[in-house]
Design a protein around this motif. Sequence first.
Motif: not given
Length: 338
Positions: A39, A42-43, A45-46, A319, A322-324
Amino acid sequence: MKAAVFDRLGQPLRVADVDTPEAGPGQVLLKVCRCGICGSDLHMTEDATFGLQGGEVIGHEFSGEVIDVGRGVQHLKPGDHVSAAPLRGCGSCPACQRGEPAWCSRFELIGGGYAEYAALDEIQCRKLPWGITTTDGALAEPLAVALHGILRAGLRPGARVLIMGAGAIGLAVAFWARRMGAAHVVVADLHDHQRDRAMDLGATGFVLSGEDMAPRVADACGGTPPEIVFECVGKPGLIDHCIDLVAPRGKVVVLGLCTAPDHLDSFRAISKEVDIVMSVFFTMPEFETAIRALDGGTYAPQHLISSQVSLQGMPEAFEALRRRTTQCKVLVDPGALA
């Protein structure tokens, strides 16, 4: 070699040809066998807070096979299978000598796992014992993060525990809490996608977050509020919510990574004499303990793994996380065919 490259914030990773690294002095070159999607990647990269500039190969939960060693390497040889700790220190300061490179003045958090090969210091690697596969070895890093939180909490046998968030770290905390003898291990999440996985990892109960949560949590903890609440999500307001849920004189242990400003009701916290404990990274002895925990048991941490993807399929899978979804720990296999 092939690698998944970060270009800029908000843009998917790109699989491309990059230079193959070499093993420098004191380093080993690994053929990456598995790398978990985390996770925090993911953080990174955004969110500009993490300072990625473009051109980096990230990925820090990986295992591999040693294929070359640099000058001065003493304990590893080609053919060894290892888990890699992404914490790099100088190797000689008091913090590094204690096995705590995260507190070295020259500390770096290294990536490189989303690639076919990676070079890193020998002292960052731990050889996998016989019978533990490289697939399992990629779980050592998140397991060590969770174990560090458990030890920071001072969890004792018989404890009542609530874990906010059913992601990989929250579920790994559930695994350790039950392994360490907690009597009640309750996992809470907005969705029930991971309910069965939580129970497989040792949870004794699962509740949905929302209204009237406090009495439902207390009921799942045997009729009394939890003594320890682990915040494993990393969203503003959740520390304050945990303070509301924990028993008087209990502990709130924060593992969730939140880069936004947060707030809490300090009067409520002091009125309950709540201890708020922050937990980040791990020590190398904890990393070694995590590796040993991969060797079977009643509640196997391998239940964290939900799927495996090739390097070519990795950007799409990245990608999608990023969604549950029902996914938990997705492993990248750089050697797999697309």
